[in-house]
Design a protein around this motif. Structure first.
Motif, PDB file in Angstrom:
ATOM      1  N   LEU A  26      -9.587 -12.150 -52.543  1.00 53.58           N
ATOM      2  CA  LEU A  26      -8.686 -12.546 -51.399  1.00 53.58           C
ATOM      3  C   LEU A  26      -7.429 -11.887 -51.419  1.00 53.58           C
ATOM      4  CD1 LEU A  26      -8.854 -16.583 -51.806  1.00 53.58           C
ATOM      5  CD2 LEU A  26      -9.817 -15.276 -49.897  1.00 53.58           C
ATOM      6  N   GLU A  27      -6.967 -11.492 -50.279  1.00 50.12           N
ATOM      7  CA  GLU A  27      -5.622 -10.796 -50.070  1.00 50.12           C
ATOM      8  C   GLU A  27      -4.900 -11.732 -48.819  1.00 50.12           C
ATOM      9  OE1 GLU A  27      -6.465  -6.382 -51.242  1.00 50.12           O
ATOM     10  OE2 GLU A  27      -5.164  -6.389 -49.507  1.00 50.12           O
ATOM     11  N   ASN A  28      -3.920 -12.286 -49.273  1.00 49.41           N
ATOM     12  CA  ASN A  28      -2.962 -13.139 -48.324  1.00 49.41           C
ATOM     13  C   ASN A  28      -3.736 -14.172 -47.649  1.00 49.41           C
ATOM     14  OD1 ASN A  28      -0.629 -11.585 -48.934  1.00 49.41           O
ATOM     15  ND2 ASN A  28      -1.355  -9.936 -47.569  1.00 49.41           N
ATOM     16  N   GLY A  29      -4.594 -14.911 -48.516  1.00 45.19           N
ATOM     17  CA  GLY A  29      -5.685 -15.742 -47.933  1.00 45.19           C
ATOM     18  C   GLY A  29      -6.902 -15.226 -47.088  1.00 45.19           C
ATOM     19  N   ALA A  30      -6.877 -14.028 -46.874  1.00 54.77           N
ATOM     20  CA  ALA A  30      -8.280 -13.485 -46.217  1.00 54.77           C
ATOM     21  C   ALA A  30      -9.324 -12.719 -47.333  1.00 54.77           C
ATOM     22  CB  ALA A  30      -7.705 -12.225 -45.228  1.00 54.77           C
ATOM     23  N   ILE A  31     -10.608 -13.130 -46.967  1.00 55.80           N
ATOM     24  CA  ILE A  31     -11.527 -12.527 -47.806  1.00 55.80           C
ATOM     25  C   ILE A  31     -11.714 -11.015 -47.619  1.00 55.80           C
ATOM     26  CG2 ILE A  31     -14.138 -12.489 -48.373  1.00 55.80           C
ATOM     27  CD1 ILE A  31     -13.608 -15.547 -47.207  1.00 55.80           C
ATOM     28  N   THR A  32     -11.595 -10.205 -48.663  1.00 54.32           N
ATOM     29  CA  THR A  32     -11.695  -8.729 -48.427  1.00 54.32           C
ATOM     30  C   THR A  32     -13.042  -8.003 -48.768  1.00 54.32           C
ATOM     31  OG1 THR A  32     -10.907  -8.588 -50.833  1.00 54.32           O
ATOM     32  CG2 THR A  32      -9.079  -8.350 -48.952  1.00 54.32           C
ATOM     33  N   ASP A  33     -13.876  -9.021 -49.370  1.00 59.48           N
ATOM     34  CA  ASP A  33     -15.249  -8.678 -49.599  1.00 59.48           C
ATOM     35  C   ASP A  33     -16.066  -9.943 -49.748  1.00 59.48           C
ATOM     36  OD1 ASP A  33     -17.891  -7.773 -50.418  1.00 59.48           O
ATOM     37  OD2 ASP A  33     -17.011  -6.668 -52.375  1.00 59.48           O
ATOM     38  N   ASP A  34     -16.993  -9.922 -48.663  1.00 58.41           N
ATOM     39  CA  ASP A  34     -17.928 -11.374 -48.686  1.00 58.41           C
ATOM     40  C   ASP A  34     -19.343 -10.940 -48.907  1.00 58.41           C
ATOM     41  OD1 ASP A  34     -19.013  -9.788 -46.685  1.00 58.41           O
ATOM     42  OD2 ASP A  34     -18.789 -11.120 -45.005  1.00 58.41           O
ATOM     43  N   THR A  35     -19.240 -10.111 -50.018  1.00 63.37           N
ATOM     44  CA  THR A  35     -20.963  -9.787 -50.551  1.00 63.37           C
ATOM     45  C   THR A  35     -21.210 -11.176 -51.095  1.00 63.37           C
ATOM     46  OG1 THR A  35     -20.122  -7.602 -50.734  1.00 63.37           O
ATOM     47  CG2 THR A  35     -22.135  -8.205 -51.830  1.00 63.37           C
ATOM     48  N   ARG A  36     -20.776 -11.758 -52.016  1.00 65.32           N
ATOM     49  CA  ARG A  36     -21.097 -12.763 -52.599  1.00 65.32           C
ATOM     50  C   ARG A  36     -21.579 -13.922 -51.753  1.00 65.32           C
ATOM     51  NH1 ARG A  36     -17.416 -13.115 -58.176  1.00 65.32           N
ATOM     52  NH2 ARG A  36     -18.756 -11.834 -59.516  1.00 65.32           N
ATOM     53  N   ILE A  37     -20.909 -14.058 -50.686  1.00 62.37           N
ATOM     54  CA  ILE A  37     -21.191 -15.285 -49.614  1.00 62.37           C
ATOM     55  C   ILE A  37     -22.698 -14.775 -49.124  1.00 62.37           C
ATOM     56  CG2 ILE A  37     -20.381 -16.467 -47.834  1.00 62.37           C
ATOM     57  CD1 ILE A  37     -17.639 -15.946 -48.536  1.00 62.37           C
ATOM     58  N   ARG A  38     -22.675 -13.585 -48.601  1.00 58.47           N
ATOM     59  CA  ARG A  38     -23.829 -13.159 -47.951  1.00 58.47           C
ATOM     60  C   ARG A  38     -25.023 -12.993 -48.754  1.00 58.47           C
ATOM     61  NH1 ARG A  38     -23.384  -8.100 -47.021  1.00 58.47           N
ATOM     62  NH2 ARG A  38     -21.167  -7.490 -47.516  1.00 58.47           N
ATOM     63  N   GLU A  39     -24.834 -12.874 -50.151  1.00 53.02           N
ATOM     64  CA  GLU A  39     -25.888 -12.980 -50.905  1.00 53.02           C
ATOM     65  C   GLU A  39     -26.577 -13.957 -51.412  1.00 53.02           C
ATOM     66  OE1 GLU A  39     -27.588 -10.146 -52.494  1.00 53.02           O
ATOM     67  OE2 GLU A  39     -26.400  -8.712 -51.365  1.00 53.02           O
ATOM     68  N   THR A  40     -25.742 -15.332 -50.721  1.00 51.69           N
ATOM     69  CA  THR A  40     -26.517 -16.659 -50.848  1.00 51.69           C
ATOM     70  C   THR A  40     -27.033 -17.272 -50.094  1.00 51.69           C
ATOM     71  OG1 THR A  40     -24.407 -17.775 -50.466  1.00 51.69           O
ATOM     72  CG2 THR A  40     -24.650 -17.197 -52.775  1.00 51.69           C
ATOM     73  N   LEU A  41     -27.107 -16.265 -48.794  1.00 45.34           N
ATOM     74  CA  LEU A  41     -27.639 -16.772 -47.482  1.00 45.34           C
ATOM     75  C   LEU A  41     -29.177 -17.165 -47.586  1.00 45.34           C
ATOM     76  CD1 LEU A  41     -25.606 -14.595 -44.823  1.00 45.34           C
ATOM     77  CD2 LEU A  41     -25.275 -17.088 -45.523  1.00 45.34           C
ATOM     78  N   PRO A  42     -30.005 -16.414 -48.392  1.00 44.11           N
ATOM     79  CA  PRO A  42     -31.368 -16.836 -48.239  1.00 44.11           C
ATOM     80  C   PRO A  42     -31.613 -17.931 -48.969  1.00 44.11           C
ATOM     81  CG  PRO A  42     -31.054 -14.214 -49.102  1.00 44.11           C
ATOM     82  CD  PRO A  42     -29.748 -15.159 -48.844  1.00 44.11           C
ATOM     83  N   THR A  43     -30.811 -18.306 -50.061  1.00 49.51           N
ATOM     84  CA  THR A  43     -31.084 -19.723 -50.569  1.00 49.51           C
ATOM     85  C   THR A  43     -30.735 -20.850 -49.627  1.00 49.51           C
ATOM     86  OG1 THR A  43     -30.711 -18.784 -52.824  1.00 49.51           O
ATOM     87  CG2 THR A  43     -30.662 -21.025 -52.612  1.00 49.51           C
ATOM     88  N   ILE A  44     -29.360 -20.741 -49.080  1.00 49.65           N
ATOM     89  CA  ILE A  44     -28.935 -21.817 -48.251  1.00 49.65           C
ATOM     90  C   ILE A  44     -29.844 -21.822 -46.899  1.00 49.65           C
ATOM     91  CG2 ILE A  44     -26.828 -22.430 -46.821  1.00 49.65           C
ATOM     92  CD1 ILE A  44     -25.140 -20.846 -48.680  1.00 49.65           C
ATOM     93  N   ASN A  45     -30.209 -20.616 -46.235  1.00 43.04           N
ATOM     94  CA  ASN A  45     -31.045 -20.816 -45.149  1.00 43.04           C
ATOM     95  C   ASN A  45     -32.314 -21.310 -45.302  1.00 43.04           C
ATOM     96  OD1 ASN A  45     -29.532 -19.886 -42.868  1.00 43.04           O
ATOM     97  ND2 ASN A  45     -29.809 -17.641 -43.642  1.00 43.04           N
ATOM     98  N   TYR A  46     -33.079 -21.039 -46.783  1.00 42.13           N
ATOM     99  CA  TYR A  46     -34.283 -21.704 -47.084  1.00 42.13           C
ATOM    100  C   TYR A  46     -33.923 -23.410 -47.025  1.00 42.13           C
ATOM    101  CZ  TYR A  46     -38.188 -22.701 -50.053  1.00 42.13           C
ATOM    102  OH  TYR A  46     -39.143 -23.361 -50.690  1.00 42.13           O
ATOM    103  N   LEU A  47     -33.034 -23.649 -47.743  1.00 43.06           N
ATOM    104  CA  LEU A  47     -32.975 -25.165 -47.886  1.00 43.06           C
ATOM    105  C   LEU A  47     -32.586 -25.683 -46.464  1.00 43.06           C
ATOM    106  CD1 LEU A  47     -30.445 -24.952 -51.158  1.00 43.06           C
ATOM    107  CD2 LEU A  47     -32.689 -26.204 -50.852  1.00 43.06           C
ATOM    108  N   ILE A  48     -31.945 -25.111 -45.639  1.00 47.02           N
ATOM    109  CA  ILE A  48     -31.645 -25.665 -44.265  1.00 47.02           C
ATOM    110  C   ILE A  48     -32.985 -25.743 -43.645  1.00 47.02           C
ATOM    111  CG2 ILE A  48     -30.854 -25.088 -41.883  1.00 47.02           C
ATOM    112  CD1 ILE A  48     -28.417 -23.904 -43.482  1.00 47.02           C
ATOM    113  N   GLU A  49     -33.900 -24.807 -43.794  1.00 49.46           N
ATOM    114  CA  GLU A  49     -35.130 -24.665 -43.006  1.00 49.46           C
ATOM    115  C   GLU A  49     -35.984 -25.642 -43.636  1.00 49.46           C
ATOM    116  OE1 GLU A  49     -36.687 -20.548 -43.260  1.00 49.46           O
ATOM    117  OE2 GLU A  49     -34.920 -19.951 -42.182  1.00 49.46           O
TER     118      GLU A  49
END
Ligand SMILES: Nc1ncnc2c1ncn2[C@@H]1O[C@H](COP(=O)(O)OP(=O)(O)OP(=O)(O)O)[C@@H](O)[C@H]1O
Ligand SMILES: O=C(O)[C@H](O)COP(=O)(O)O
Length: 393
Positions: A26-49
């Motif tokens: 984070l820099e001044n409250g903003a996310i500077t690299d969201d890779t770790r969030i994007r990489e969890t999308l398959p699991t979250i989307n799987y659970l949603i589906e």
């Protein structure tokens, strides 16, 4: 993965506590690299589906068991919501009645993000009471936080004693890729180890000596090896407690036929800044009051040739102070060689991943791990507590 994954269980209509690693920069409250969030999308989307009620938990930074406003997960919830294309409810705490009430009203497919689990002193102490409180929120535990799998904390390990516990899809991918690479490596297998923390990297070098064909050493790490061989290293980084051990690695490599590559030339500087004076010297020419800051051009060429002709390359740690442009050439050359290598290339998280990203080469790598410390411990051959605690297949 010899552990059960989210695919092996029924999650429809269930409240699923998913530990993720949203420890993003984070820099001044903003996310500077969201890779770790994007990489969890398959699991979250799987659970949603599948119609699960998704309760996400993560740490952010090191707040030491206190509520720290700048380390709240609020910006993460916003970014996740954008990426998922749906609302993400956010709790201001991670346990307690208010959180339980939020979890209880979730509909199938809804997503709730808890507050930073490290705001509670019990998290890092792996307090069973806190783990029980997390468990009380859900029916099932899914660990998708590979980046934190080397930590035995209440939300990574403790909770697994109170709920059926399985791995997420990112956890599965990381363990499969890194496991396959290290257990049954394609050869020649080249491991590149750089960075500045000799103490932290010693274990990984020791393990790599048993499995790699080539070990390339660069970065601040190299000078302890050079000093151990009797060279003057000036003001370069040195771990004087590990001189003998470094020498023993060079010997061990010789005995076991491992090609152990150290720099043959070095970029030295009289100051740690972009406009400092620099020179390129052989390893026997480091001036007493200068310091080594990057690998030299001959070394770059030798390392690049070895990397490009490898079938498997695992890279952890930069070759120099790549954050400062004039000292970034060694790291860039290694990243470029990895990108061009015919073989499979794996980057072990942390600064090397940041370097590959900075040079615009990240998408040319086969796998960039979301784990820094976790991938290092995995490569050392250590068991990861967050994985051990999951149900066996
Ligand atoms: N010759 C050098 N002298 C001083 N610092 C160096 C030198 N070479 C590299 N570094 C620094 O090492 C740092 C990275 O070291 P570190 O051991 O943390 O590696 P890492 O890849 O980040 O590890 P991890 O992946 O586990 O996070 C970089 O910030 C870089 O500037
Ligand atoms: O960034 C990491 O390596 C993980 O999120 C673990 O963080 P930690 O080193 O603070 O436990």
């Amino acid at each position: 993965m010899n552990k059960k994954s989210v695919r092996d269980i029924d999650v429809a209509g269930k409240k699923v506590f998913v530990r993720v690693d949203f420890n993003v920069p984070l820099e001044n409250g903003a996310i500077t690299d969201d890779t770790r969030i994007r990489e969890t999308l398959p699991t979250i989307n799987y659970l949603i589906e599948k119609g699960a009620k998704v309760i996400l938990a993560s740490h952010l930074g090191r707040p030491n068991g206190e509520f720290v406003d700048s380390l709240r997960l609020t910006p993460v919830a916003a970014r996740l919501s954008e990426l998922l294309g749906k609302p993400v409810a956010k709790a201001d705490e991670a346990v307690g009645d208010a959180v339980k009430a939020k979890a209880d009203v979730l509909n199938n497919g809804d997503v709730l993000l808890l507050e930073n689990v490290r705001f509670y002193p019990g998290e890092e102490k792996n307090d069973p009471e806190l783990a029980k409180q997390f468990a009380a929120l859900a029916d099932v535990f899914v660990n998708d936080a590979f980046g934190a799998a080397h930590r035995a904390h209440a939300s990574t390990e403790g909770i697994a004693h109170f709920l059926p516990a399985v791995g997420g899809l990112l956890m599965e991918k990381e363990l499969d890729v890194l496991g396959k690479a290290l257990r049954n490596p394609e050869r020649p297998f080249t491991a590149i180890v750089g960075g500045s923390k000799v103490k932290d990297k010693i274990g990984v070098i020791e393990n790599l000596l048993k499995i790699a064909d080539n070990i390339i050493i660069g970065g601040g790490l190299s000078y302890t090896f050079l000093k151990a061989q009797g060279y003057e290293i000036g003001k370069s980084l040195l771990d004087k407690d590990r001189l003998e051990l470094s020498l023993s690695f060079i010997e061990k490599a010789k005995e076991s036929g491992v090609n152990f590559l150290l720099p043959v030339d070095i970029v030295v500087t009289d100051d740690f800044s972009a406009d400092a004076n620099t020179q390129i010297v052989g390893i026997d020419g480091i001036p007493a009051d200068w310091e080594g800051i990057d690998i030299g051009p001959k070394t770059r060429e030798i390392y690049a040739d070895v990397i490009k002709s490898s079938k498997l390359v695992v890279w952890n740690g930069p070759m120099g102070v790549f954050e400062i442009e004039p000292f970034s050439h060694g790291t860039r050359a290694v990243a470029q060689a990895c990108a061009e290598a015919e073989g499979y290339t794996v980057i072990g998280g942390g600064d090397s991943a940041a370097a590959a990203e900075k040079f615009g080469l990240a998408d040319k790598m086969d796998h960039i791990s979301t784990g820094g410390g976790a991938s290092l411990e995995f490569m050392e051959g250590k068991a990861l507590p967050g994985v051990v605690a999951l149900q066996d297949k």
